[in-house]
Design a protein around this motif. Sequence first.
Motif, PDB file in Angstrom:
ATOM      1  N   ALA A 209     -16.589   0.372  10.998  1.00  0.00           N
ATOM      2  CA  ALA A 209     -15.542   1.003  10.200  1.00  0.00           C
ATOM      3  C   ALA A 209     -15.912   0.938   8.724  1.00  0.00           C
ATOM      4  CB  ALA A 209     -14.194   0.324  10.439  1.00  0.00           C
ATOM      5  N   ALA A 210     -15.169   1.661   7.915  1.00  0.00           N
ATOM      6  CA  ALA A 210     -15.381   1.686   6.471  1.00  0.00           C
ATOM      7  C   ALA A 210     -14.050   1.929   5.770  1.00  0.00           C
ATOM      8  CB  ALA A 210     -16.395   2.762   6.090  1.00  0.00           C
ATOM      9  N   ILE A 211     -14.024   1.659   4.481  1.00  0.00           N
ATOM     10  CA  ILE A 211     -12.841   1.939   3.658  1.00  0.00           C
ATOM     11  C   ILE A 211     -13.311   2.729   2.438  1.00  0.00           C
ATOM     12  CG2 ILE A 211     -10.881   0.976   2.400  1.00  0.00           C
ATOM     13  CD1 ILE A 211     -11.095  -1.507   4.149  1.00  0.00           C
ATOM     14  N   PRO A 212     -13.433   4.048   2.572  1.00  0.00           N
ATOM     15  CA  PRO A 212     -13.913   4.855   1.449  1.00  0.00           C
ATOM     16  C   PRO A 212     -12.899   4.973   0.313  1.00  0.00           C
ATOM     17  CG  PRO A 212     -14.179   5.999   3.568  1.00  0.00           C
ATOM     18  CD  PRO A 212     -13.261   4.842   3.791  1.00  0.00           C
ATOM     19  N   THR A 213     -11.599   4.890   0.662  1.00  0.00           N
ATOM     20  CA  THR A 213     -10.564   5.185  -0.332  1.00  0.00           C
ATOM     21  C   THR A 213      -9.417   4.194  -0.255  1.00  0.00           C
ATOM     22  OG1 THR A 213     -11.064   7.553  -0.185  1.00  0.00           O
ATOM     23  CG2 THR A 213      -8.956   6.949  -1.166  1.00  0.00           C
ATOM     24  N   VAL A 214      -8.922   3.804  -1.412  1.00  0.00           N
ATOM     25  CA  VAL A 214      -7.705   3.006  -1.531  1.00  0.00           C
ATOM     26  C   VAL A 214      -6.744   3.795  -2.420  1.00  0.00           C
ATOM     27  CG1 VAL A 214      -6.682   0.855  -2.351  1.00  0.00           C
ATOM     28  CG2 VAL A 214      -8.943   0.829  -1.267  1.00  0.00           C
ATOM     29  N   VAL A 215      -5.531   4.001  -1.953  1.00  0.00           N
ATOM     30  CA  VAL A 215      -4.552   4.765  -2.726  1.00  0.00           C
ATOM     31  C   VAL A 215      -3.882   3.860  -3.759  1.00  0.00           C
ATOM     32  CG1 VAL A 215      -2.375   6.039  -2.651  1.00  0.00           C
ATOM     33  CG2 VAL A 215      -4.127   6.450  -0.920  1.00  0.00           C
ATOM     34  N   HIS A 216      -3.957   4.266  -5.017  1.00  0.00           N
ATOM     35  CA  HIS A 216      -3.313   3.586  -6.138  1.00  0.00           C
ATOM     36  C   HIS A 216      -1.946   4.232  -6.347  1.00  0.00           C
ATOM     37  CE1 HIS A 216      -3.372   1.829 -10.376  1.00  0.00           C
ATOM     38  NE2 HIS A 216      -2.429   2.757 -10.476  1.00  0.00           N
ATOM     39  N   ILE A 217      -0.882   3.489  -6.071  1.00  0.00           N
ATOM     40  CA  ILE A 217       0.490   3.995  -6.211  1.00  0.00           C
ATOM     41  C   ILE A 217       1.016   3.614  -7.593  1.00  0.00           C
ATOM     42  CG2 ILE A 217       2.819   3.956  -5.246  1.00  0.00           C
ATOM     43  CD1 ILE A 217       1.501   2.979  -2.603  1.00  0.00           C
ATOM     44  N   HIS A 218       1.453   4.599  -8.338  1.00  0.00           N
ATOM     45  CA  HIS A 218       1.942   4.310  -9.687  1.00  0.00           C
ATOM     46  C   HIS A 218       3.441   4.519  -9.822  1.00  0.00           C
ATOM     47  CE1 HIS A 218       1.758   8.694 -10.193  1.00  0.00           C
ATOM     48  NE2 HIS A 218       0.524   8.623  -9.773  1.00  0.00           N
ATOM     49  N   VAL A 219       4.149   4.578  -8.684  1.00  0.00           N
ATOM     50  CA  VAL A 219       5.604   4.664  -8.660  1.00  0.00           C
ATOM     51  C   VAL A 219       6.120   3.477  -7.863  1.00  0.00           C
ATOM     52  CG1 VAL A 219       7.577   5.993  -7.837  1.00  0.00           C
ATOM     53  CG2 VAL A 219       5.618   7.171  -8.833  1.00  0.00           C
ATOM     54  N   ASP A 220       7.165   2.828  -8.342  1.00  0.00           N
ATOM     55  CA  ASP A 220       7.726   1.662  -7.655  1.00  0.00           C
ATOM     56  C   ASP A 220       8.411   2.105  -6.373  1.00  0.00           C
ATOM     57  OD1 ASP A 220       8.760  -0.722  -6.888  1.00  0.00           O
ATOM     58  OD2 ASP A 220      10.035  -1.013  -8.646  1.00  0.00           O
ATOM     59  N   LEU A 221       7.818   1.737  -5.232  1.00  0.00           N
ATOM     60  CA  LEU A 221       8.382   2.122  -3.941  1.00  0.00           C
ATOM     61  C   LEU A 221       9.209   1.018  -3.301  1.00  0.00           C
ATOM     62  CD1 LEU A 221       5.322   4.002  -2.370  1.00  0.00           C
ATOM     63  CD2 LEU A 221       7.261   4.934  -3.642  1.00  0.00           C
ATOM     64  N   GLY A 222       9.250  -0.166  -3.917  1.00  0.00           N
ATOM     65  CA  GLY A 222      10.078  -1.239  -3.378  1.00  0.00           C
ATOM     66  C   GLY A 222       9.674  -1.647  -1.979  1.00  0.00           C
ATOM     67  N   VAL A 223       8.378  -1.844  -1.744  1.00  0.00           N
ATOM     68  CA  VAL A 223       7.878  -2.179  -0.416  1.00  0.00           C
ATOM     69  C   VAL A 223       8.452  -3.512   0.055  1.00  0.00           C
ATOM     70  CG1 VAL A 223       5.768  -2.551   0.939  1.00  0.00           C
ATOM     71  CG2 VAL A 223       5.782  -0.917  -0.933  1.00  0.00           C
ATOM     72  N   PHE A 224       8.653  -3.631   1.360  1.00  0.00           N
ATOM     73  CA  PHE A 224       9.156  -4.836   2.021  1.00  0.00           C
ATOM     74  C   PHE A 224      10.626  -5.082   1.720  1.00  0.00           C
ATOM     75  CE2 PHE A 224       4.606  -6.389   1.432  1.00  0.00           C
ATOM     76  CZ  PHE A 224       4.227  -5.929   2.666  1.00  0.00           C
ATOM     77  N   SER A 225      11.353  -4.053   1.300  1.00  0.00           N
ATOM     78  CA  SER A 225      12.755  -4.268   0.960  1.00  0.00           C
ATOM     79  C   SER A 225      13.649  -4.290   2.189  1.00  0.00           C
ATOM     80  CB  SER A 225      13.234  -3.168  -0.002  1.00  0.00           C
ATOM     81  OG  SER A 225      13.131  -1.895   0.604  1.00  0.00           O
ATOM     82  N   SER A 226      13.132  -3.853   3.341  1.00  0.00           N
ATOM     83  CA  SER A 226      13.939  -3.816   4.554  1.00  0.00           C
ATOM     84  C   SER A 226      13.137  -4.357   5.720  1.00  0.00           C
ATOM     85  CB  SER A 226      14.377  -2.370   4.861  1.00  0.00           C
ATOM     86  OG  SER A 226      15.094  -2.308   6.080  1.00  0.00           O
ATOM     87  N   PRO A 227      13.654  -5.357   6.455  1.00  0.00           N
ATOM     88  CA  PRO A 227      12.898  -5.944   7.560  1.00  0.00           C
ATOM     89  C   PRO A 227      12.513  -4.912   8.602  1.00  0.00           C
ATOM     90  CG  PRO A 227      14.811  -7.282   7.036  1.00  0.00           C
ATOM     91  CD  PRO A 227      14.946  -6.010   6.254  1.00  0.00           C
ATOM     92  N   GLY A 228      11.241  -4.949   9.030  1.00  0.00           N
ATOM     93  CA  GLY A 228      10.783  -4.092  10.102  1.00  0.00           C
ATOM     94  C   GLY A 228      10.595  -2.646   9.720  1.00  0.00           C
ATOM     95  N   ARG A 229      10.643  -2.337   8.437  1.00  0.00           N
ATOM     96  CA  ARG A 229      10.551  -0.951   8.026  1.00  0.00           C
ATOM     97  C   ARG A 229       9.905  -0.871   6.658  1.00  0.00           C
ATOM     98  NH1 ARG A 229      15.656   3.126   7.048  1.00  0.00           N
ATOM     99  NH2 ARG A 229      14.557   5.085   7.234  1.00  0.00           N
ATOM    100  N   SER A 230       8.877  -0.046   6.520  1.00  0.00           N
ATOM    101  CA  SER A 230       8.219   0.079   5.228  1.00  0.00           C
ATOM    102  C   SER A 230       8.980   1.049   4.351  1.00  0.00           C
ATOM    103  CB  SER A 230       6.774   0.584   5.414  1.00  0.00           C
ATOM    104  OG  SER A 230       6.771   1.946   5.767  1.00  0.00           O
ATOM    105  N   GLN A 231       8.819   0.897   3.055  1.00  0.00           N
ATOM    106  CA  GLN A 231       9.519   1.760   2.116  1.00  0.00           C
ATOM    107  C   GLN A 231       9.063   3.202   2.282  1.00  0.00           C
ATOM    108  OE1 GLN A 231      11.984   1.053   0.262  1.00  0.00           O
ATOM    109  NE2 GLN A 231      12.202   2.937  -0.893  1.00  0.00           N
TER     110      GLN A 231
END
Length: 243
Positions: A209-231
Amino acid sequence: MKLSRLMRSGLVPLLWVVVSVLGCGAWAPVAAMSVDAYMPPQDASRDVVFAKRTGKVLSADPVEISLGAWVPPAPVEPTGGRAVAGHGRPSPRTASAAAFSGLLRWKPSAAGGLVAAVSFRSDGAKGLRVGLLVDQLPGGALLRVYTKKQPEALFEYTGAYVRDLLQGVAKSGDTSVEARTWWAPSTEGEEVTLEIELPRGAPPGALVAAIPTVVHIHVDLGVFSSPGRSQDEKAPWGAADLA
């Protein structure tokens, strides 16, 4: 194959992004995308853990990769009035399977297999997202996504689940890079770690496998704000088909 099908398969980022490449010191947008909230396929492997709020991080020695300071590209006109939330950053050190496998520092896991991890940092990011380009992955492998600040708030997926997604697209005849890429959930902050645990008896070469790209998010998405569900599943950037 249209990207709209990849969107429904969960193979593209679950946010509105402009994927860019770094060349000659400048960012050049190459594609824009937005996606539906993720729904697992009905025929997905039952042993998948879609989102796990608590768990044990196994690898204490991840390979650290700094992508450096992020240089914003020229403003991109949003389609349909929706905001641009992130841009893809190339990761040369993990861009090929040979380079990625050469970086990983495998060590024994408690289950009798092997475990290794890689940590990415993009200065100034509100969040990050890793795209894993898969050519070979054991079904018994475990993929964990977390941050060093919140290692207990992790996402965990089985290799069988990821293979189900990718093989479903491959049956349509699409063998493109996009069709072979699994996008992990987004995480909050400037750092993200991807941990890979191989099952007992599987050598390091079982992972290609490889990881050619990593997405840089520049907007606050509030990740992990809800159990069992991504923002990503609640983001205000609505759904749209991709051309």
